[in-house]
Each structure stands twice: as C-alpha cells, then as structure tokens.
Design a protein around this motif. Structure first.
Motif, PDB file in Angstrom:
ATOM      1  N   ALA A 284       0.678  -1.115  -0.041  1.00  0.00           N
ATOM      2  CA  ALA A 284      -0.056   0.023   0.021  1.00  0.00           C
ATOM      3  C   ALA A 284       0.670   1.264  -0.026  1.00  0.00           C
ATOM      4  CB  ALA A 284      -1.011   0.113   1.250  1.00  0.00           C
ATOM      5  N   GLU A 285       2.033   1.139   0.459  1.00  0.00           N
ATOM      6  CA  GLU A 285       3.300   2.501   0.522  1.00  0.00           C
ATOM      7  C   GLU A 285       3.715   2.630  -0.767  1.00  0.00           C
ATOM      8  OE1 GLU A 285       5.774   1.483   3.736  1.00  0.00           O
ATOM      9  OE2 GLU A 285       4.082   1.640   5.344  1.00  0.00           O
ATOM     10  N   ILE A 286       3.614   1.744  -1.742  1.00  0.00           N
ATOM     11  CA  ILE A 286       4.109   1.763  -2.996  1.00  0.00           C
ATOM     12  C   ILE A 286       3.195   2.929  -3.962  1.00  0.00           C
ATOM     13  CG2 ILE A 286       4.702   0.898  -5.176  1.00  0.00           C
ATOM     14  CD1 ILE A 286       4.939  -1.915  -3.713  1.00  0.00           C
ATOM     15  N   SER A 287       4.012   3.901  -4.304  1.00  0.00           N
ATOM     16  CA  SER A 287       3.366   5.076  -5.098  1.00  0.00           C
ATOM     17  C   SER A 287       3.013   4.597  -6.458  1.00  0.00           C
ATOM     18  CB  SER A 287       4.345   6.157  -4.924  1.00  0.00           C
ATOM     19  OG  SER A 287       3.658   7.201  -6.229  1.00  0.00           O
ATOM     20  N   LEU A 288       2.012   4.967  -7.087  1.00  0.00           N
ATOM     21  CA  LEU A 288       1.449   4.493  -8.284  1.00  0.00           C
ATOM     22  C   LEU A 288       2.273   5.593  -9.444  1.00  0.00           C
ATOM     23  CD1 LEU A 288      -2.276   3.850  -7.805  1.00  0.00           C
ATOM     24  CD2 LEU A 288      -0.464   2.317  -7.806  1.00  0.00           C
ATOM     25  N   VAL A 289       2.756   6.493  -8.984  1.00  0.00           N
ATOM     26  CA  VAL A 289       3.540   7.620  -9.958  1.00  0.00           C
ATOM     27  C   VAL A 289       4.927   7.339 -10.092  1.00  0.00           C
ATOM     28  CG1 VAL A 289       3.992   9.999 -10.216  1.00  0.00           C
ATOM     29  CG2 VAL A 289       1.733   9.385  -9.101  1.00  0.00           C
ATOM     30  N   SER A 290       5.310   7.227 -11.344  1.00  0.00           N
ATOM     31  CA  SER A 290       6.514   6.948 -11.670  1.00  0.00           C
ATOM     32  C   SER A 290       7.403   8.257 -11.264  1.00  0.00           C
ATOM     33  CB  SER A 290       6.829   6.506 -13.038  1.00  0.00           C
ATOM     34  OG  SER A 290       8.276   6.270 -13.320  1.00  0.00           O
ATOM     35  N   GLU A 291       6.882   9.539 -12.073  1.00  0.00           N
ATOM     36  CA  GLU A 291       7.524  10.757 -11.999  1.00  0.00           C
ATOM     37  C   GLU A 291       6.562  11.756 -12.419  1.00  0.00           C
ATOM     38  OE1 GLU A 291      10.573  12.018 -14.953  1.00  0.00           O
ATOM     39  OE2 GLU A 291      10.219  10.122 -15.700  1.00  0.00           O
ATOM     40  N   VAL A 292       7.106  13.049 -11.918  1.00  0.00           N
ATOM     41  CA  VAL A 292       6.088  14.081 -12.340  1.00  0.00           C
ATOM     42  C   VAL A 292       6.931  15.190 -13.055  1.00  0.00           C
ATOM     43  CG1 VAL A 292       4.631  16.064 -11.496  1.00  0.00           C
ATOM     44  CG2 VAL A 292       4.795  13.857 -10.273  1.00  0.00           C
ATOM     45  N   VAL A 293       6.522  15.459 -14.430  1.00  0.00           N
ATOM     46  CA  VAL A 293       7.261  16.338 -15.182  1.00  0.00           C
ATOM     47  C   VAL A 293       6.515  17.825 -14.996  1.00  0.00           C
ATOM     48  CG1 VAL A 293       7.994  16.858 -17.305  1.00  0.00           C
ATOM     49  CG2 VAL A 293       8.021  14.658 -16.617  1.00  0.00           C
ATOM     50  N   PRO A 294       7.393  18.741 -14.388  1.00  0.00           N
ATOM     51  CA  PRO A 294       6.536  20.230 -14.168  1.00  0.00           C
ATOM     52  C   PRO A 294       6.351  20.814 -15.585  1.00  0.00           C
ATOM     53  CG  PRO A 294       8.874  19.930 -13.030  1.00  0.00           C
ATOM     54  CD  PRO A 294       8.595  18.805 -13.942  1.00  0.00           C
ATOM     55  N   ALA A 295       5.266  21.580 -15.645  1.00  0.00           N
ATOM     56  CA  ALA A 295       4.919  22.255 -16.901  1.00  0.00           C
ATOM     57  C   ALA A 295       6.075  23.055 -17.434  1.00  0.00           C
ATOM     58  CB  ALA A 295       3.823  23.323 -16.585  1.00  0.00           C
ATOM     59  N   GLY A 296       6.275  23.095 -18.737  1.00  0.00           N
ATOM     60  CA  GLY A 296       7.423  23.955 -19.272  1.00  0.00           C
ATOM     61  C   GLY A 296       8.615  23.043 -19.501  1.00  0.00           C
ATOM     62  N   ASP A 297       8.902  22.154 -18.529  1.00  0.00           N
ATOM     63  CA  ASP A 297      10.069  21.080 -18.706  1.00  0.00           C
ATOM     64  C   ASP A 297      10.155  20.566 -20.194  1.00  0.00           C
ATOM     65  OD1 ASP A 297      10.669  21.800 -16.305  1.00  0.00           O
ATOM     66  OD2 ASP A 297      11.025  19.949 -15.833  1.00  0.00           O
ATOM     67  N   VAL A 298      11.446  20.507 -20.531  1.00  0.00           N
ATOM     68  CA  VAL A 298      11.675  19.916 -22.194  1.00  0.00           C
ATOM     69  C   VAL A 298      11.510  18.292 -21.974  1.00  0.00           C
ATOM     70  CG1 VAL A 298      13.163  19.579 -23.794  1.00  0.00           C
ATOM     71  CG2 VAL A 298      13.212  21.861 -22.841  1.00  0.00           C
ATOM     72  N   ILE A 299      10.645  17.613 -22.773  1.00  0.00           N
ATOM     73  CA  ILE A 299      10.473  16.261 -22.597  1.00  0.00           C
ATOM     74  C   ILE A 299      11.697  15.688 -23.513  1.00  0.00           C
ATOM     75  CG2 ILE A 299       9.034  14.422 -23.076  1.00  0.00           C
ATOM     76  CD1 ILE A 299       6.622  16.055 -22.299  1.00  0.00           C
ATOM     77  N   VAL A 300      11.476  16.086 -24.853  1.00  0.00           N
ATOM     78  CA  VAL A 300      12.295  15.532 -26.110  1.00  0.00           C
ATOM     79  C   VAL A 300      12.917  16.778 -26.720  1.00  0.00           C
ATOM     80  CG1 VAL A 300      12.417  14.008 -27.996  1.00  0.00           C
ATOM     81  CG2 VAL A 300      10.969  13.570 -26.277  1.00  0.00           C
ATOM     82  N   ARG A 301      14.027  16.679 -26.865  1.00  0.00           N
ATOM     83  CA  ARG A 301      15.024  17.885 -27.777  1.00  0.00           C
ATOM     84  C   ARG A 301      14.779  17.338 -29.137  1.00  0.00           C
ATOM     85  NH1 ARG A 301      17.040  21.501 -24.511  1.00  0.00           N
ATOM     86  NH2 ARG A 301      17.614  20.963 -22.164  1.00  0.00           N
ATOM     87  N   ALA A 302      15.111  18.516 -29.857  1.00  0.00           N
ATOM     88  CA  ALA A 302      15.034  18.264 -31.463  1.00  0.00           C
ATOM     89  C   ALA A 302      16.182  17.658 -31.817  1.00  0.00           C
ATOM     90  CB  ALA A 302      14.634  19.714 -32.050  1.00  0.00           C
ATOM     91  N   GLY A 303      16.017  16.512 -32.780  1.00  0.00           N
ATOM     92  CA  GLY A 303      17.012  16.021 -33.351  1.00  0.00           C
ATOM     93  C   GLY A 303      17.664  14.853 -32.482  1.00  0.00           C
ATOM     94  N   SER A 304      17.020  14.525 -31.149  1.00  0.00           N
ATOM     95  CA  SER A 304      17.494  13.714 -30.271  1.00  0.00           C
ATOM     96  C   SER A 304      16.852  12.172 -30.751  1.00  0.00           C
ATOM     97  CB  SER A 304      17.596  13.768 -28.983  1.00  0.00           C
ATOM     98  OG  SER A 304      16.218  14.193 -28.579  1.00  0.00           O
ATOM     99  N   ARG A 305      17.325  11.178 -30.275  1.00  0.00           N
ATOM    100  CA  ARG A 305      16.392   9.842 -30.294  1.00  0.00           C
ATOM    101  C   ARG A 305      15.701   9.605 -29.218  1.00  0.00           C
ATOM    102  NH1 ARG A 305      17.200   5.763 -33.776  1.00  0.00           N
ATOM    103  NH2 ARG A 305      19.226   6.616 -34.690  1.00  0.00           N
ATOM    104  N   VAL A 306      14.414   9.358 -29.287  1.00  0.00           N
ATOM    105  CA  VAL A 306      13.472   8.928 -28.046  1.00  0.00           C
ATOM    106  C   VAL A 306      14.047   7.764 -27.427  1.00  0.00           C
ATOM    107  CG1 VAL A 306      11.045   8.715 -27.346  1.00  0.00           C
ATOM    108  CG2 VAL A 306      11.830  10.311 -29.192  1.00  0.00           C
ATOM    109  N   THR A 307      14.014   8.246 -25.812  1.00  0.00           N
ATOM    110  CA  THR A 307      14.415   7.014 -24.900  1.00  0.00           C
ATOM    111  C   THR A 307      13.179   6.206 -24.419  1.00  0.00           C
ATOM    112  OG1 THR A 307      14.406   8.505 -23.236  1.00  0.00           O
ATOM    113  CG2 THR A 307      16.638   8.001 -24.428  1.00  0.00           C
ATOM    114  N   GLU A 308      13.186   5.105 -23.728  1.00  0.00           N
ATOM    115  CA  GLU A 308      11.991   4.601 -23.095  1.00  0.00           C
ATOM    116  C   GLU A 308      11.403   5.417 -22.179  1.00  0.00           C
ATOM    117  OE1 GLU A 308      11.031   0.162 -20.958  1.00  0.00           O
ATOM    118  OE2 GLU A 308      12.938   0.905 -21.487  1.00  0.00           O
ATOM    119  N   ARG A 309      12.274   6.199 -21.300  1.00  0.00           N
ATOM    120  CA  ARG A 309      11.421   7.125 -20.115  1.00  0.00           C
ATOM    121  C   ARG A 309      10.823   8.279 -21.274  1.00  0.00           C
ATOM    122  NH1 ARG A 309      13.163  11.814 -19.039  1.00  0.00           N
ATOM    123  NH2 ARG A 309      12.757  12.932 -16.991  1.00  0.00           N
TER     124      ARG A 309
END
Length: 757
Positions: A284-309
């Motif tokens: 029950a103590e295990i969190s269902l959330v892996s991570e939280v990405v704040p608004a405005g943060d870069v998820i993928v940069r142009a020209g980069s290969r997408v990772t599993e994360r």
C-alpha cells in the motif's frame, strides 16, 4: 486415418462452399455481394482494431522509442507519469520479498520442556538417593541394587513414558545425576531454546534471502535463517554441543544425547496472518506515480532519439490530453480508430476494384477472396509476433511468404499487386513507416518474380538466392544513410539471409493447406500428378493397359491443342491422364482392353451395357476422391463424355426391337464441359478412339474424321457451356490432324533377306 482426413477435408470444403473454378458459376447476386463486402468490412475491422494494439491510439506527431524527434516537445502542463503494470508488479514483488517472516516464540512450551526436564532429573536424583541408602544398609549391594534399579526405572518411566527405559537404567547406574542435570540442562536452555525450535524449516516462505523475525514477548529479534533450528537440526546441535563439552569433561555422550533429545519440543510458530498484513501494508505504501514532469520542462529535444523514459512521458501526456478531451468532446478519442478503419477499408477496396476489372473470376468467387484475406491474416499475425511482440528487426518480417503464396496459388500479376497492397497496409499500421513499405515492395516483388515459373516444390529453393541478394543490397543501401556501428549492417544482412532461407521453406508447408481447402490446383500439383508412377496411373497401366495407352495419347493430343489456343496445356494433359480411371474396376467391358477376346457385351442387353459404360464416370469420380485428386482433375472425369448418347447400344436396342426405352437411358450423366480444357479432352477422347477405325489413316481422312467429330459435338450442343470459339475449334482441328498424322505415319516396306524367302 487417411480416409478420415479426406472426409474431413471434403466436409470443410462443403461448409466453405468451395468448388473448382470451372464449377463456380459467376455470381453477382445480392447475397454474394453482401458476403463479399461483409468479408471486407470484418477483415478491415479486425486488422484496424487489433493490429498492433499498442500503437492504435498513439498520435503520429509524438515520436516513439528509437525514433528521431524533429522538433522540441515541452510539457504544456504538469505531466504525471504512472508506473506501468510491469513496474508495479516488480515493485510489489520486491516489497513482498522484503517483508520478514514472522515467527512467534512460544515461551510456555519452552518453559514446560525445561520444567519437565528438571522434574525428571529430580525424580532421577530421588531414585539415586534411594539406591545409595540401600547400598549403605545392605551387604549385598550389587544384587539388591540391580533389582532396585529395575523397580525405580519402572516408577520413573510411569511419570515420563517418552523416555526410554534403557536410558533411565543407565542413568540410575551412574550413582550421581548432577553432571547430567548441569550439562544437558544448560545446553537445552542456552543453545536449543535460546532461539527456539521449529517443527520443520521447509514451512518458511521464500526466497532464502527473506529476513526472519522472532517475536519474543514484546521484542522482535532478527535472526539469520541458517541459525534457526527444526527438530532434526536441534538434535544435531545437541550432539555437537555434547561433543564439545567432552573436551573438558568426561561423560557418556550417547547417554546424555539419548536423554536430552526427549525434551526438545518445537516452540516456534510461523505467523502467516501477521506476515500477510505486513505485506499488504508494504504494498500500500508503493506509489503509483513514476515521476512528475513540471509544466514547461523539455520532454524531448529536437534531433534527439527518443528513449524509453521519454516515450512513457509522451504516452502519459497524450492520455491526460485524451481524458481532458473526453470531458468536452466525447468523440475525439474515437477519431484515430475511425480514421485507421477507413484507411484499411480504402486499401481493401483498391484490391476489390483491381479484382473486378482484371480478375473477374476471382472477384466472383467468395471462397477465393476468403483465401486471400486468410493469407493477409497469416502474414499480419506473423509480422505482429516478430515485429511487435518480439521486437525483432524488420528484415525478419516474412514478407516473401505472402508474395510467394499468392503468386503460386493465383499468378504473378496478382501477387505483385497484393504485395503493394500489403506494403500500404503495413505502412498505415506501423505509423506510416516508409522503411517497412519500401522493404515490403522490393522483397515481395522479387519473391513474385522468383516464383512465377516454379513448377516443382524442389524449385522453391531457387528464390533463396534472389531474396538473399536483394536483402544484402537493401541493407547496404538503406544503412548507408545511417551512422551505424560497423557490426550492425552485418547483423541485418544475417537476418535477411535467414529470412530468405526460412520463408520459402515455410511456404512449402503452408501451400498444401490452401490448395486442399480452397480448391486451388497449382502447376506444382499438376506436375506431381503427371508422374506416370502415381499409384492411380500405375494401377491403370497394370489393370487396364489399353485404357492407359489411350489416355497417354489423349493427353498428348489435348496438350498440343491447348497450346494452340493458349489454354492450360498442363491441366489438359494431366486431366486426360485420369479421365478414364473409372475403367479400372471392369476393364474387360471396354473395347481397348479386350485384346481380341469375345466381347463381354454380347451376352448383355443394350440397356445393361449402357449402364456399365456410364458407370465408369461415377466410379472414376469415386476413385479420384479416394486418391485425393483435386477438383479440377475430377471435372475431367465427369465432363469428358458430357451428355453424349451411346449411339452403338441405342441402335442395337432399336435393331432387336426393344420397346419402352428412352433415349436418356443411353445418355451419359454429364455435366457438359465447362472449360476449354475439359472440352479439348472430350474432343481428343473421341478423335483418338475413332482414328483407330480408319483403314488407311491418311492426312486427308484424318482431317475429315476430326472435322466430323467436332461438328457432331457442336450439333449435339455438347460444347455450348464452355468458352470455346469457332477460331479455337479450327485451331484444335488442325492440331489434332497434325498429331494423328504423325502417329499413323506411313513406313516403307523393308526388303526381306534371302534366307527368309
């Protein structure tokens, strides 16, 4: 077993309403149209909705793992990335394994065991005091002591029946039990019951690395698993402790061990309920959330290969957008499904249009269309397992199987067009992946070309070279645009070569299934049937040699005539070989097998003779089915006489004055020839038989005979259901005349030798 399989195959074909192409009357009725478009819609729905499920709703502007992002993607709002079911399962398993096994220490049981040991030793000491006192007051100590020891042993044994009498007797002979009490008591108290005793160590839950907690009163003590004792291990520890004591004290180890082991009682209990509660609390103590990405943060940069994360973050972003869209427009999440379904339907409509305009007979045959869709399904399932489930290279996609199957079952033109349809379909299903489309088109086209002239199953090895060279060229060209490690192109070439070898071999195994269930008669099957060592032809040659020779000549005539009018010459020749196999059962009733003996028909009525002659058609069909001949060949057996009248026996019936008979009694059952090939065999059969009656078989007479027979068949309307034209009949007549002129060619008379005169 073989007969059962044949009957099962026939049953399936009846369910699918599969007939040979010649017997499939072109149907464009309402029911046929409904079935045709129902198959299209169901195939499109299954493919669009089920293949591949992972990519069904993921938008095209979000790159996936391994793809290059062409633009920078930022989080428009706070993105909460949930853990995948696999991650949660792994974390929960780890948490469950980290929870220690809870073992309760039952102190009353331990105290009771130690107390009983003390009581036993007190009674033993009392007995020893009695023996000592008697020894002092009696002069005959040895005699009276043995009797007394035996009496006291029985008394002690009544209170402690679980202790061996022999052990008690040995203890009473020692004279003093203080050493036993001290040594055994201290081992039981300080070593055995210090941690306690389990009934069996096997009840401990796995894994072996799981920690162990012993709950003693209000304290919890962590214990190493190897330090825990069960009954057998406690006995071993007792004996080891006694042996260690003998280094400083001298005593009978066996006696001390036999006495001490009777007071070792399990006092540890596994508390499964408490352990399960702690496991549930940890999960029950295990969190269902892996991570939280704040608004405005870069998820993928142009020209980069997408990772599993990054792919997981993009998926979470899309699902949050989807949930928000459902609140305002419920239909928005359905748009990708509808679009994919419409595109798939459009692709299959292109196939239908092509079949309608260029392969009308296939379009009119619903079983043939069903076979096409099953080939598509087989190919897509294979690619789904290899590409999506196993995530292997696209150079391992078995595209060649698809193209080879359609080319061999239909023809190369249809194979190439369906290869393009498959390429478009795979491009749509794989997020408009151009690489898959290009590879499918090139490999499929080469496979169609390489197998377009395959006539034997052994020739399926020939495409291996073509496909291997194509894969090598494709890899070198395609990978030259990438910055890849030196070893990667070599691996991809290896995948391509393996695929080139396996695909044709698998096709050889799959091909007979479609041939058998859907009534396909390929050139491969025909060539196998043309082998004169086929069991049915071998039997014909032995039991009806005249018919066998007649069939061979008819086969040569039919093959030449079919070539003259661009019909299927191989089918005509093979059909001619088997057209008279029904004569095997009663060969002596047919003139070509009578060999100068008296005719069997002389003692029969004309009607009975007609029945016997007509029966060879039905019997031939039966023998053909038992030999698993394809329907295309069985049609020759049924159609080679059409509905012709047996003129000889009809005239004989008239001559002898038979009454109350019908012309239909002397008519073959039919049906009339439905194809050009069966019509050619009908004509060849009649021409070959009639040519034997010519006294001087010159070219002009042979030509007149052939012309008369063809004219008779036209006038009797036997050829009205087949697509032969007058031009075809003229070419057939010329071909027959040439062949028969060669058969009956004139030979010079050789002079006799002097001694022969």
């Amino acid at each position: 077993m073989y007969r059962i399989i044949l009957r099962l195959k026939r049953f399936v074909k009846r369910i699918l309403k599969v007939k040979s192409e010649a017997r499939q009357a072109p149907s464009n009725g309402t029911r046929s149209k409904i079935d045709k478009f129902l198959m299209l819609f169901l195939a499109a729905a299954f493919i669009a909705l089920l293949y591949p499920g992972k990519n069904l709703l993921f938008p095209l502007d979000y790159p996936q793992k391994g793809e290059i992002s062409f633009e920078e993607i930022r989080a428009p709002f706070q993105v909460t990335v949930a853990k995948t079911p696999e991650e949660l399962r792994a974390e929960r398993e780890t948490a469950a394994y980290a929870v220690p096994a809870i073992i309760d220490y039952d102190r009353p049981v331990a105290d009771s065991a130690l107390s009983r040991f003390e009581q036993f030793m007190m009674e033993a000491n009392s007995a020893l005091d009695i023996i000592g006192k008697r020894a002092k007051s009696s002069g005959r100590v040895q005699f009276s002591a043995e009797a007394l020891i035996d009496s006291l042993k029985n008394a002690v044994n009544v209170s402690f029946p679980f202790v061996d009498g022999t052990t008690i007797s040995q203890l009473l002979r020692m004279g003093s039990a203080d050493s036993v009490r001290t040594i055994v008591g201290s081992i039981l108290r300080d070593e055995i019951y210090f941690t306690g005793v389990l009934h069996d160590l096997s009840i401990l839950p796995g894994p072996k690395t799981r920690p162990i907690i012993i709950r003693l009163d209000k304290r919890e003590v962590f214990v190493v698993r190897d330090k825990l004792l069960d009954i057998s291990k406690a006995y071993i520890n007792l004996l080891a402790a006694l042996n260690n004591r003998t280094l400083s004290d001298s005593f009978d180890v066996d006696l001390y061990y036999d006495l001490g082991r009777h007071f070792i009682i399990p006092n540890l209990n596994l508390n499964e309920k408490e352990m399960q509660l702690r496991i549930e609390a940890a999960m029950a103590e295990i969190s269902l959330v892996s991570e939280v990405v704040p608004a405005g943060d870069v998820i993928v940069r142009a020209g980069s290969r997408v990772t599993e994360r990054q792919e997981k973050i993009l998926e979470s972003l899309y699902h949050q957008v989807e949930i928000a869209g459902k609140a305002s427009h419920w239909y928005l999440p359905l748009l990708p499904i509808v679009a994919r379904l419409i595109l798939t339907i459009i692709v299959f409509l292109m196939l239908y249009l092509y079949l309608y305009y260029f392969h009308r007979r296939i379009y009119m045959s619903n079983p043939k269309i069903l076979a096409l869709f099953l080939i598509y399904g087989l190919e897509l399932i294979s690619i789904y397992m290899i590409g999506v489930k196993l995530n292997l290279s696209i150079y391992l996609f078995p595209v060649a199987i698809f193209s080879i199957l359609i080319t061999v079952l239909f023809d190369a033109r249809l194979g190439i067009f369906n290869t393009f349809i498959l390429a478009i379909l795979l491009g749509i299903l794989h997020r408009f992946n151009f690489s898959i489309t290009l590879i499918t088109v090139i490999i499929g086209t080469v496979a169609c070309y390489a197998t377009s002239r395959v006539r034997q199953r052994s020739e399926f090895l020939q495409p291996v070279a073509y496909l291997s060279m194509t894969y090598i060229a494709l890899v070198l060209l395609a990978e030259s645009f990438k910055v890849s490690p030196a070893a990667e192109p070599l691996n991809l070439i290896g995948y391509g070569v393996i695929n080139s070898i396996i695909s044709p071999l698998l096709t050889v195994g799959i091909l007979p299934i479609f041939e058998s269930l859907f009534g396909f008669t390929t050139d491969i099957t025909l060539l196998e049937l043309s082998d004169l060592n086929h069991p049915l032809l071998k039997r014909l040659s032995l039991e009806a040699p005249g018919t066998y020779h007649h069939s061979i000549v008819v086969g040569n005539l039919a093959e030449a005539a079919a070539k003259a009018i661009n019909a299927n010459s191989l089918l005509a020749r093979v059909g001619a070989y088997y057209h008279d196999v029904g004569k095997i059962e009663i060969p002596e009733y047919f003139v070509e097998n009578q060999l100068g003996i008296k005719s069997k028909h002389e003692g029969l009525t004309p009607s009975m003779s007609a029945i016997i002659l007509a029966s060879h058609v039905k019997k031939g069909r039966q023998l053909g089915e038992e030999a698993d001949l394809p329907d295309e060949i069985l049609n020759f057996i049924e159609e080679h006489h059409g509905t012709m009248i047996m003129t000889y026996f009809l005239n004989k019936a008239k001559e002898i004055g038979m009454e109350d008979f019908s012309v239909d009694d002397y008519r073959y059952f039919g049906p009339k020839p439905q194809t050009r090939e069966t019509a050619i065999v009908m004509l060849a059969d009649s021409v070959e038989a009639a040519s034997r009656t010519l006294v001087e078989p010159k070219s002009a007479r042979i030509g007149n005979l052939v012309h008369d027979i063809i004219t008779d068949r036209i006038q009797s309307r036997e050829l009205e259901e087949c697509p032969l034209t007058l031009k075809d009949l003229a070419d057939i007549q010329e071909s027959f005349t040439q062949i028969l002129t060669g058969v009956f060619h004139h030979r010079i008379e050789y002079p006799q030798k002097e001694e022969d005169r």
